[in-house]
Design a protein around this motif. Structure first.
Motif: not given
Length: 227
Positions: A65-69, A74-79, A144-148
């Motif tokens: 099982a795997m999911n991308w969100t 970091l304080n917001d909900t994940e989609d 997790l990774i930060q996209l800029i």
């Protein structure tokens, strides 16, 4: 069968059962998700968002099982915008943010779960989470990774100065090392000369003492002859 043989077999079976129990309890919990901390993407281009994982066990599609969100911070909900389906593999989910701009770009046989995001927008900037579960690994992997998103690429760095400085420093170090080697060789040569001189002086003294002693013997013999 003797009672002693039965006791030995019982002991072996008991040890084997204990080892199997320990292995089943300890398991293999080396699940790791590997991702860089952040990546830059030029507005309007396509970017690959990498995610790979390590596991002691080969992937079983019936249990994997795997999911991308996505989340803005970091304080917001994940989609959730991509998941793994047992029959269809990696499947993009309907998303108002990404639409059909997300595609799977990895290789499940190589534990690669990377994706591509096309026509990158400023609004795509944020945090992308990669969750992985690969039973019988008991631990769920998470990276997790930060996209800029940038509007223009930074100018290339001029490496001429850096190369010149590096060459100067390297040359200075080479000269210093060479000087130290030369000084060390000169000192060693001088030391060998001093040792040779001292040895020659010592040999000269021994020869002089030998000559003097031989002269004394001759003189004594002559005196005795005359007496």
């Amino acid at each position: 069968m003797s009672s002693r043989t039965q006791e030995r077999r019982s002991g072996v079976q008991l040890v084997s059962a204990a080892l199997l129990l320990l292995l089943s309890l300890s398991g293999c919990s080396s699940m790791d998700v590997l991702m860089p901390n952040s990546i830059n993407a030029l507005n309007g281009t396509t970017v690959k968002i990498p995610c790979t994982f390590t596991s002691c066990y080969k992937m079983d599609v019936s249990r994997f099982a795997m999911n991308w969100t996505y989340q803005e911070s970091l304080n917001d909900t994940e989609d959730m915008f991509m998941t793994f389906h047992k029959k269809r593999g990696m499947v993009p989910l309907p998303s108002d943010r990404f639409g059909d701009r997300v595609m799977f770009a990895g290789n499940l046989d190589k534990n690669d779960l990377s994706i591509t995001l096309s026509d990158v927008q400023i609004e795509d900037e944020g945090i992308y989470n990669c969750y992985v579960r690969n039973p019988p690994d008991r631990i769920q992997g998470h990276g997790l990774i930060q996209l800029i998103v940038v509007t223009e690429l930074p100018p290339p760095r001029d490496s001429t100065i850096a190369v010149a400085i590096g060459a100067s420093v390297g040359g200075a170090l080479a000269l210093l090392i060479l000087s130290m080697v030369v000084v060390k060789c000169l000192r060693r040569h001088r030391k060998q000369e001093l040792i040779s001189e001292e040895k020659m002086e010592e040999e000269g003294k021994l020869e002089a003492e030998g000559v003097a002693e031989e002269g004394t013997k001759i003189k004594s013999t002559t005196i005795k002859a005359f007496t």
